[in-house]
Every structure is written in C-alpha cells, then in structure tokens.
Motif scaffolding. Structure first.
Motif, PDB file in Angstrom:
ATOM      1  N   PRO A   1       0.802  -1.231   0.000  1.00  0.00           N
ATOM      2  CA  PRO A   1       0.000   0.000   0.000  1.00  0.00           C
ATOM      3  C   PRO A   1       0.832   1.277   0.000  1.00  0.00           C
ATOM      4  N   GLU A   2       1.998   1.242   0.633  1.00  0.00           N
ATOM      5  CA  GLU A   2       2.819   2.460   0.717  1.00  0.00           C
ATOM      6  C   GLU A   2       3.148   3.025  -0.676  1.00  0.00           C
ATOM      7  N   LEU A   3       3.347   2.139  -1.646  1.00  0.00           N
ATOM      8  CA  LEU A   3       3.745   2.581  -2.986  1.00  0.00           C
ATOM      9  C   LEU A   3       2.632   3.320  -3.719  1.00  0.00           C
ATOM     10  N   GLU A   4       1.407   3.214  -3.235  1.00  0.00           N
ATOM     11  CA  GLU A   4       0.270   3.774  -3.958  1.00  0.00           C
ATOM     12  C   GLU A   4      -0.241   5.068  -3.333  1.00  0.00           C
ATOM     13  N   GLN A   5       0.467   5.582  -2.344  1.00  0.00           N
ATOM     14  CA  GLN A   5       0.064   6.825  -1.700  1.00  0.00           C
ATOM     15  C   GLN A   5       0.543   8.030  -2.509  1.00  0.00           C
ATOM     16  N   ASP A   6      -0.319   9.027  -2.653  1.00  0.00           N
ATOM     17  CA  ASP A   6       0.056  10.240  -3.390  1.00  0.00           C
ATOM     18  C   ASP A   6       1.285  10.903  -2.773  1.00  0.00           C
ATOM     19  N   ALA A   7       1.337  10.907  -1.443  1.00  0.00           N
ATOM     20  CA  ALA A   7       2.470  11.551  -0.771  1.00  0.00           C
ATOM     21  C   ALA A   7       3.775  10.851  -1.110  1.00  0.00           C
ATOM     22  N   TYR A   8       3.747   9.528  -1.172  1.00  0.00           N
ATOM     23  CA  TYR A   8       4.956   8.761  -1.500  1.00  0.00           C
ATOM     24  C   TYR A   8       5.419   9.103  -2.913  1.00  0.00           C
ATOM     25  N   THR A   9       4.462   9.139  -3.838  1.00  0.00           N
ATOM     26  CA  THR A   9       4.808   9.444  -5.235  1.00  0.00           C
ATOM     27  C   THR A   9       5.327  10.874  -5.362  1.00  0.00           C
ATOM     28  N   TYR A  10       4.707  11.816  -4.634  1.00  0.00           N
ATOM     29  CA  TYR A  10       5.113  13.215  -4.726  1.00  0.00           C
ATOM     30  C   TYR A  10       6.545  13.405  -4.229  1.00  0.00           C
ATOM     31  N   VAL A  11       6.887  12.746  -3.144  1.00  0.00           N
ATOM     32  CA  VAL A  11       8.215  12.913  -2.543  1.00  0.00           C
ATOM     33  C   VAL A  11       9.286  12.206  -3.356  1.00  0.00           C
ATOM     34  N   HIS A  12       9.014  10.982  -3.773  1.00  0.00           N
ATOM     35  CA  HIS A  12      10.056  10.153  -4.383  1.00  0.00           C
ATOM     36  C   HIS A  12       9.982  10.068  -5.907  1.00  0.00           C
ATOM     37  N   GLY A  13       8.885  10.471  -6.502  1.00  0.00           N
ATOM     38  CA  GLY A  13       8.761  10.439  -7.954  1.00  0.00           C
ATOM     39  C   GLY A  13       8.484   9.066  -8.529  1.00  0.00           C
ATOM     40  N   VAL A  14       8.267   8.073  -7.691  1.00  0.00           N
ATOM     41  CA  VAL A  14       7.966   6.712  -8.147  1.00  0.00           C
ATOM     42  C   VAL A  14       6.802   6.171  -7.320  1.00  0.00           C
ATOM     43  N   GLY A  15       6.192   5.097  -7.825  1.00  0.00           N
ATOM     44  CA  GLY A  15       5.089   4.477  -7.100  1.00  0.00           C
ATOM     45  C   GLY A  15       4.466   3.378  -7.928  1.00  0.00           C
ATOM     46  N   ALA A  16       3.239   2.998  -7.559  1.00  0.00           N
ATOM     47  CA  ALA A  16       2.573   1.897  -8.244  1.00  0.00           C
ATOM     48  C   ALA A  16       1.069   2.106  -8.225  1.00  0.00           C
ATOM     49  N   ILE A  17       0.390   1.481  -9.201  1.00  0.00           N
ATOM     50  CA  ILE A  17      -1.070   1.455  -9.268  1.00  0.00           C
ATOM     51  C   ILE A  17      -1.487  -0.003  -9.430  1.00  0.00           C
ATOM     52  N   SER A  18      -2.271  -0.505  -8.504  1.00  0.00           N
ATOM     53  CA  SER A  18      -2.696  -1.904  -8.538  1.00  0.00           C
ATOM     54  C   SER A  18      -4.068  -2.059  -9.185  1.00  0.00           C
ATOM     55  N   SER A  19      -4.447  -3.312  -9.411  1.00  0.00           N
ATOM     56  CA  SER A  19      -5.755  -3.674  -9.958  1.00  0.00           C
ATOM     57  C   SER A  19      -6.016  -3.011 -11.305  1.00  0.00           C
ATOM     58  N   VAL A  20      -4.952  -2.885 -12.097  1.00  0.00           N
ATOM     59  CA  VAL A  20      -5.106  -2.361 -13.456  1.00  0.00           C
ATOM     60  C   VAL A  20      -5.476  -3.548 -14.341  1.00  0.00           C
TER      61      VAL A  20
ATOM     62  N   THR B   1     -10.124  -1.604 -10.390  1.00  0.00           N
ATOM     63  CA  THR B   1     -10.248  -0.190 -10.016  1.00  0.00           C
ATOM     64  C   THR B   1      -9.058   0.642 -10.485  1.00  0.00           C
ATOM     65  N   GLY B   2      -8.052  -0.011 -11.073  1.00  0.00           N
ATOM     66  CA  GLY B   2      -6.848   0.705 -11.472  1.00  0.00           C
ATOM     67  C   GLY B   2      -7.090   1.765 -12.520  1.00  0.00           C
ATOM     68  N   ARG B   3      -8.091   1.549 -13.393  1.00  0.00           N
ATOM     69  CA  ARG B   3      -8.358   2.525 -14.445  1.00  0.00           C
ATOM     70  C   ARG B   3      -8.719   3.893 -13.865  1.00  0.00           C
ATOM     71  N   SER B   4      -9.560   3.903 -12.846  1.00  0.00           N
ATOM     72  CA  SER B   4      -9.937   5.188 -12.242  1.00  0.00           C
ATOM     73  C   SER B   4      -8.742   5.843 -11.566  1.00  0.00           C
ATOM     74  N   ARG B   5      -7.863   5.031 -10.980  1.00  0.00           N
ATOM     75  CA  ARG B   5      -6.666   5.581 -10.349  1.00  0.00           C
ATOM     76  C   ARG B   5      -5.724   6.182 -11.402  1.00  0.00           C
ATOM     77  N   ILE B   6      -5.600   5.533 -12.565  1.00  0.00           N
ATOM     78  CA  ILE B   6      -4.796   6.097 -13.653  1.00  0.00           C
ATOM     79  C   ILE B   6      -5.362   7.453 -14.062  1.00  0.00           C
ATOM     80  N   SER B   7      -6.687   7.547 -14.165  1.00  0.00           N
ATOM     81  CA  SER B   7      -7.320   8.813 -14.550  1.00  0.00           C
ATOM     82  C   SER B   7      -7.021   9.909 -13.530  1.00  0.00           C
ATOM     83  N   GLU B   8      -7.035   9.566 -12.246  1.00  0.00           N
ATOM     84  CA  GLU B   8      -6.725  10.556 -11.214  1.00  0.00           C
ATOM     85  C   GLU B   8      -5.296  11.067 -11.351  1.00  0.00           C
ATOM     86  N   VAL B   9      -4.356  10.142 -11.573  1.00  0.00           N
ATOM     87  CA  VAL B   9      -2.953  10.533 -11.714  1.00  0.00           C
ATOM     88  C   VAL B   9      -2.766  11.406 -12.945  1.00  0.00           C
ATOM     89  N   LEU B  10      -3.394  11.032 -14.045  1.00  0.00           N
ATOM     90  CA  LEU B  10      -3.246  11.800 -15.286  1.00  0.00           C
ATOM     91  C   LEU B  10      -3.873  13.178 -15.157  1.00  0.00           C
TER      92      LEU B  10
END
Length: 518
Positions: free
Chosen positions: A478-497, A502-511
């Motif tokens: 779960p840590e890899l999918e937090q917005d704060a983690y991605t903002y600080v480190h520039g990397v992360g993950a999106i599951s259930s794609v 539910t990954g599609r909606s998460r991709i839309s949020e990131v984009l």
C-alpha cells in the motif's frame, strides 16, 4: 511404423497415477497454467519432445520437464520418434489466476484486436487464431515461417496429387510428314508441284511415294497449359520463400532475441529442409519439366478455378505465402506476445482511453517526436499544447539523436508507456511501466525499473515524473500507492489495473493531476 504415440502430462507436484492426462495426436489439453511445472511422458525411450521447437530436458529415462512461463494460449508440442511420423499435440495454457482470470485476459485480447490486431503478433510459444486479410504486422518473417510450416506440407501434397493426373491440352503444330501419314494438308502444301501432279493423275516416275513429304497439321498432348504455368509460378514463389526464411532462421534474424532463436534453429531448419527437398523432387517430374515458363495469367486462374484439385492446391499455396493477419480463423494459428506482453499493450490502450476521456480529444496516430517508439498517439490540447502517448519508447544511450529530445544517462532503456506533454513551459514526461507481477516481494523487485527510469531517462534534460508501475493484482504494498509517496520520491505503483479492476480510475486521477500541474 509403430503404434500411435500417446502423450501423458501432469503437474510435477502430483505424484499419483490418476493425475496423468492422456492425449492422442492432434488432441488439445486444457487446464494448464503459466508459471507451473509439468512432467510429460511418451513411453518411447528413443523419443524427442519439442514444445514450440525447443527440445525439452529429460527428467529420468522416460519423463520430460516443462514449465510454461509468462504466456497464455495454444502451444504446439511435437514428439519425434526415428522412422515414424511426427505426432503433434496442442496444449492450451491459461494466465496465472493470481494475476488475472482467463475471462479478463480474453477481454484484454479482444480490446487489442478491436484497436489494432497487428499488435497481437509476437514471438512467444503461445499462438492465437488470425486471418489473412488486411495489413502485415510486426515480425513478417516469423509469420511467413509459421504459415510455410502450417500450409506448406498440404500444398505440396496437393501438387503431388495433381502430378499423378495433370491437366493437359493438345498443341496444334505444322510438321513435315510422309504423304502416307498425312491426314490434313496445310494450304502451303498446294504449292508443291509434285502434289499437283498426283492430284491431276500424273505419274511421278521413279520417285518413291514414301520419300514424298509435305506440310501437315498435327496435334500433340502437352502439359504446358495456362493452369500448369500458374501453378508452376506459385511453386517457384513458394521455393523462394522457403529459401529466404531458411536463411533468416540460420542467421538468427527473426523477431525473437537471438538466444531464444538459437534453441529453435535445429527443429525449424529440419522442417524447411523437408519442404525444400520435396520441391526439388516435384520440379523434376514430367509435369514441370515440360512447362516452358512460370506465369500467372487470367486464363490460368480461370482453368484452376474450374478444377477442384488445382483450386485446392492454389489456395493452400497462396495461404502459405500470405503475411497479412486480419480476421479470426481457427485453423490459422500464429505466435503472439507472452502474457506480460499482451498486458503491456492493453495497459497502453487503457492509458490512451483515459487521456481521451479526460481531454475529450480524439487522438491521431503519428510518427513519434520525442523518441522513437512502436506506436505514438497525439492529442491536441489547444492553448495547453499537445500530448504524445508512446508505446515501447526507446531512449538511446548517453545522448539524443539530432531530431529527438529523449535519451538515457546509461544504457538504452525501453519503458512501456511514456507521455510527453509539450506545453507553454516546455516538454515534460511521465512513465508507466506495466508489470505482470503479483505478491509483495515480486512487486518490490519490480520497483527497480521505476527507479531506473526516474533516474536514467531524460526528456529535454529533465527526468520523467512520476514513474509508476501498473500491476494487475490487488494491492500488496500500500505504501507505494500513496500520493504523498509518489510526490516525494517520484515513483510508485497502481494496482488492480485490469478489465474489471479499479486501477483505471486511479490512472485517470494521476493523469488529471499531472496534466493540470505546472
């Protein structure tokens, strides 16, 4: 000839005798799964077993080990016994259920077919049904090799059948013959004074009638017909294709990596050499030795269409040479990407659809601008510039070519999906990398690629941010999918794609956040 070879297969970890499934030649075994160890048995001590042209390792005196890794589809297994006909079997391999179900995987394939069927051509062990319409896709030589082997033997069988009772016609000729053998005089014969003397009853003196020769029309049976010329032309094209593909196989110039091709060379060359030997024998038969030239003509095709044996041979020979692949013919099996390759393509389509929904812009396919890529879609964003969505982009080592703005600080890198936004403040990039992985440890290992892309890639001198993994399974880190983690480190993950995830909606949020950020 010995008794028919029965192929037996079971999971390696199931030791009881009831676990064995038995297959006769051309049977299909279903229920197999990628990333699983299997044992195969054929009951012949001198047998060799090949799966997708790779010879399996013996596990004991009569067992063979096999592990289908990272692909789903129909796999061809062959049992070769000296002095016996080769036995072929079909093994239907499903994707790993821990990553995505078979139904969802099939839906991914259907989505790719709807977008562009040529993207489904690949070099893994698995095959799918294709057709012979439309455009030629990637791996043209691999497609030609598959179709030569699939349709070539039947084509040559049909030609051999024709050779036993070929089409022929009578050729009309004018020959000089003794008068006693003449049935019909040619008009030029009337110029002969001797013939005029005989016609008027005059005697020729001591000249023998047998020595008196005149022009006469004759007819001779011949195989040099338009139908046979067209068939001869097709056979010559088939021979040229076999020779060309054989050279590509021997020089490891097909689509797969050379190391993978090397394991398959022996089996492929054996099949191609068998075809070449049969062609040489056919070309020395009376049928083809009498034909003056090979040419495809309207008259020849008309004659072929009127004769079932010729029509079948011509149809099979033409199928063996076609590299187009639109359609869905169950008898036309061609190699496809491994399951992770299909997942990468589907993720690219998913990202493109998310961008389309967010921007309400229909993309156009263009030549890639930032870096070279297998596929590029461009979205016009009016005053916000424009967006390029790349599939399998190639970032060259150390510096960008003159016409590009992307490169790698280390060796060449190929992320799966790259978005490049050309806005008022210059170009910037985001990277998605699809991983056919599941489980905490596998996901953490896969994060290596996100870190490498974030550190090594450059677009107009700046690193892409963020760099995110796209994963088919449920969230395991779960840590890899937090917005704060991605903002600080520039990397992360999106599951259930996945198709129903539910990954599609998460991709839309990131984009959406990325496109609206400065």
């Amino acid at each position: 000839m010995g008794a028919p070879v029965v192929l037996r297969i079971r999971r390696a970890n199931e030791g009881n005798s009831n676990a064995w499934a038995e297959l006769q030649a051309h049977d299909v075994q279903t229920g197999l799964t990628e990333d699983t160890d299997y044992l195969l048995s054929v009951g012949r001590p001198n047998a060799r077993v090949f799966v997708d042209d790779v010879e399996l390792r013996r596990d004991g005196s009569s067992l063979f080990s096999w592990r289908p890794s990272f692909y789903a589809g129909t796999v061809v297994a062959e049992v070769v016994v000296p002095h016996e006909e080769i036995s072929r079997y079909l093994l239907d391999v499903s994707p790993s259920p821990s990553k995505t179900g078979q139904t969802e995987f099939d839906a991914m394939v259907a989505d790719i077919r709807d977008f562009d069927q040529t993207l489904l051509i690949g070099t893994s062990s698995a095959t799918m049904a294709f057709g012979q319409e439309g455009c030629t896709g990637r791996y043209e030589n691999d497609i030609l090799l598959a179709r030569l082997r699939a349709y070539g033997p039947s084509f040559l069988d049909s030609v051999e059948t024709i050779g036993r009772s070929p089409h022929r016609s009578l050729s009309a000729d004018i020959k000089v013959l003794p008068l006693s053998r003449v049935r019909r005089l040619h008009h030029t014969s009337l110029q002969d004074r001797r013939l005029a003397a005989i016609a008027t009853g005059r005697i020729l003196g001591s000249e023998s009638m047998d020595s008196f020769q005149v022009n006469s029309r004759t007819s001779t049976p011949t195989f040099d017909t338009p139908a046979n010329r067209s068939l001869f032309a097709l056979l010559l094209r088939f021979r040229a294709a076999v020779s060309s593909v054989r050279e590509k196989v021997q020089e490891l110039k097909l689509g797969a990596p050379p190391d993978e091709q090397r394991f398959r060379v022996e089996r492929r060359l054996w099949d191609l050499d068998c075809l070449a030997q049969r062609i040489r024998q056919l070309l020395f038969t009376p049928l083809f030795r009498e034909i003056t030239c090979g040419e495809t003509s309207a008259a020849g095709l008309t004659q072929i269409a009127a004769q079932p044996a010729y029509s079948r041979a011509y149809r099979l020979g033409s199928r063996a040479l076609v590299t187009a692949l639109e359609g869905d013919n169950g008898s036309d099996q061609l190699h496809v990407p491994p399951s992770w390759g299909i997942y990468e393509m589907w993720c690219y389509l998913c990202v493109a659809q998310c961008v389309t929904t967010l921007t309400r812009v229909t993309p156009i396919e263009v030549a890639p601008k930032a870096v070279s890529a297998e596929r590029a879609l461009r979205f016009g964003l009016d005053e916000k510039g424009w967006l390029e969505v790349l599939f399998q982009a190639t970032f060259p080592a150390l510096k960008a070519p003159m016409t590009r703005i992307g490169w790698s600080l280390s060796r060449e890198r190929r992320p799966d999906i790259v978005l490049v936004h050309y806005g008022p403040n210059g170009p910037r990039a985001l990277v998605f990398d699809a991983k056919w992985r599941s489980g905490r440890q596998n996901v953490l290992d896969a994060m290596e690629s996100a870190h490498i892309y974030h550190d090594a890639l450059r677009i107009d001198g700046a690193p892409p941010a963020p760099c995110l993994l796209l994963l088919p399974g449920q969230s395991s880190v779960p840590e890899l999918e937090q917005d704060a983690y991605t903002y600080v480190h520039g990397v992360g993950a999106i599951s259930s794609v996945r198709v129903e995830g539910t990954g599609r909606s998460r991709i839309s949020e990131v984009l959406k956040a990325w496109l609206t950020s400065v």
